[in-house]
Design a protein around this motif. Structure first.
Motif, PDB file in Angstrom:
ATOM      1  N   ILE A   1       0.856  -1.182   0.000  1.00  0.00           N
ATOM      2  CA  ILE A   1       0.000   0.000   0.000  1.00  0.00           C
ATOM      3  C   ILE A   1       0.897   1.237   0.000  1.00  0.00           C
ATOM      4  CG2 ILE A   1      -1.789   1.280   1.236  1.00  0.00           C
ATOM      5  CD1 ILE A   1      -2.509  -1.447   2.574  1.00  0.00           C
ATOM      6  N   THR A   2       0.688   2.106  -0.978  1.00  0.00           N
ATOM      7  CA  THR A   2       1.484   3.320  -1.099  1.00  0.00           C
ATOM      8  C   THR A   2       0.566   4.537  -0.999  1.00  0.00           C
ATOM      9  OG1 THR A   2       1.265   3.197  -3.490  1.00  0.00           O
ATOM     10  CG2 THR A   2       3.259   2.245  -2.520  1.00  0.00           C
ATOM     11  N   HIS A   3       1.171   5.693  -0.774  1.00  0.00           N
ATOM     12  CA  HIS A   3       0.410   6.940  -0.716  1.00  0.00           C
ATOM     13  C   HIS A   3       1.284   8.091  -1.197  1.00  0.00           C
ATOM     14  CE1 HIS A   3       2.330   8.329   3.109  1.00  0.00           C
ATOM     15  NE2 HIS A   3       2.515   7.031   3.246  1.00  0.00           N
ATOM     16  N   PRO A   4       0.656   9.160  -1.695  1.00  0.00           N
ATOM     17  CA  PRO A   4       1.406  10.290  -2.236  1.00  0.00           C
ATOM     18  C   PRO A   4       2.006  11.155  -1.133  1.00  0.00           C
ATOM     19  CG  PRO A   4      -0.946  10.699  -2.456  1.00  0.00           C
ATOM     20  CD  PRO A   4      -0.785   9.318  -1.913  1.00  0.00           C
TER      21      PRO A   4
ATOM     22  N   ASP B   1      -5.760  10.758   6.337  1.00  0.00           N
ATOM     23  CA  ASP B   1      -5.796   9.564   7.194  1.00  0.00           C
ATOM     24  C   ASP B   1      -4.944   8.458   6.565  1.00  0.00           C
ATOM     25  OD1 ASP B   1      -6.589   8.094   9.402  1.00  0.00           O
ATOM     26  OD2 ASP B   1      -8.487   7.471   8.510  1.00  0.00           O
ATOM     27  N   TRP B   2      -3.707   8.791   6.244  1.00  0.00           N
ATOM     28  CA  TRP B   2      -2.853   7.890   5.456  1.00  0.00           C
ATOM     29  C   TRP B   2      -2.558   6.566   6.142  1.00  0.00           C
ATOM     30  CZ3 TRP B   2       2.027   6.511   7.146  1.00  0.00           C
ATOM     31  CH2 TRP B   2       2.565   7.256   8.184  1.00  0.00           C
ATOM     32  N   THR B   3      -2.625   6.499   7.461  1.00  0.00           N
ATOM     33  CA  THR B   3      -2.357   5.228   8.151  1.00  0.00           C
ATOM     34  C   THR B   3      -3.506   4.240   8.022  1.00  0.00           C
ATOM     35  OG1 THR B   3      -3.164   6.090  10.259  1.00  0.00           O
ATOM     36  CG2 THR B   3      -0.810   6.302   9.824  1.00  0.00           C
ATOM     37  N   ASN B   4      -4.633   4.704   7.510  1.00  0.00           N
ATOM     38  CA  ASN B   4      -5.822   3.846   7.379  1.00  0.00           C
ATOM     39  C   ASN B   4      -6.260   3.654   5.935  1.00  0.00           C
ATOM     40  OD1 ASN B   4      -6.289   3.342  10.208  1.00  0.00           O
ATOM     41  ND2 ASN B   4      -6.813   5.505  10.345  1.00  0.00           N
ATOM     42  N   ILE B   5      -5.343   3.737   4.998  1.00  0.00           N
ATOM     43  CA  ILE B   5      -5.696   3.532   3.598  1.00  0.00           C
ATOM     44  C   ILE B   5      -6.126   2.077   3.400  1.00  0.00           C
ATOM     45  CG2 ILE B   5      -4.824   3.505   1.222  1.00  0.00           C
ATOM     46  CD1 ILE B   5      -2.847   5.714   2.137  1.00  0.00           C
ATOM     47  N   GLU B   6      -7.257   1.909   2.746  1.00  0.00           N
ATOM     48  CA  GLU B   6      -7.784   0.572   2.472  1.00  0.00           C
ATOM     49  C   GLU B   6      -6.819  -0.194   1.566  1.00  0.00           C
ATOM     50  OE1 GLU B   6     -11.386  -1.248  -0.204  1.00  0.00           O
ATOM     51  OE2 GLU B   6     -11.720   0.655   0.813  1.00  0.00           O
TER      52      GLU B   6
END
Length: 67
Positions: free
Chosen positions: A18-21, A37-42
């Motif tokens: 799981i990645t995020h910008p 809420d980046w720690t809870n990305i589905e």
């Protein structure tokens, strides 16, 4: 598709990661999460693709369980 979104897709498809910008921090380094809420990305490619990749300056990786 921009390069960071393509990398996010590749990380998901190859490893299930799981990645995020990320945006620039106060030192002008791409270390600041753009997702509130980046720690809870589905854990789904749809959730990852829906993030703000157009504003991204870097890519973050969720590792391990929450501490």
């Amino acid at each position: 598709m921009n390069k960071l979104l393509q990398a996010a897709n590749d990380y998901w498809n190859l490893y299930g990661w799981i990645t995020h910008p990320l945006g620039y921090d106060t030192n002008n380094l791409p270390k600041r999460p753009l997702t509130k809420d980046w720690t809870n990305i589905e854990a789904s490619i749809q959730a990852i693709e829906s993030l703000d990749w157009k504003s991204a300056k870097g890519i973050g990786l969720l590792t391990g369980s929450k501490s």
